[in-house]
Design a protein around this motif. Sequence first.
Motif: not given
Length: 126
Positions: A45-46, A65-67, A99-100, A110-112
């Motif tokens: 979880r970022i 992932g899901v934002l 990159y993001g 975001i969960m990856v």
Amino acid sequence: MLTGNVFGADGNGLEVNVLAKSGLSWDGRVLPDYPKGKPEVTILRIKIPPGALLPLHKHPVINAGVLLSGELTVVTEEGKTLPLKAGEALVEVVNTWHYGKNEGSKPAEIMVFYAGALEVPITVNK
């Protein structure tokens, strides 16, 4: 959306939504084979602050992932971009430098999920 008699549910209101299902990454490339070795799943979880620019990096393993909140734009070294809004899913690029960046006014979270193997890194910075 899948509903109804899923996982043995008998009209109890269970609802299953497929957020992503693909053999391609978001830039249209075919996903590679899973790495050899003992499987290792990592879930991160970022939280990315507003205005943050992540370093150029790549992932040697398949991940998706899901934002959860905010906005995030993913940019490849070739200049392909994927803008994401809260609730959207992505199948990430593999072995592609990218990159993001959070160009929004709120943190992006975001969960990856990484499908890797023991001793194989999930991220490599350039």
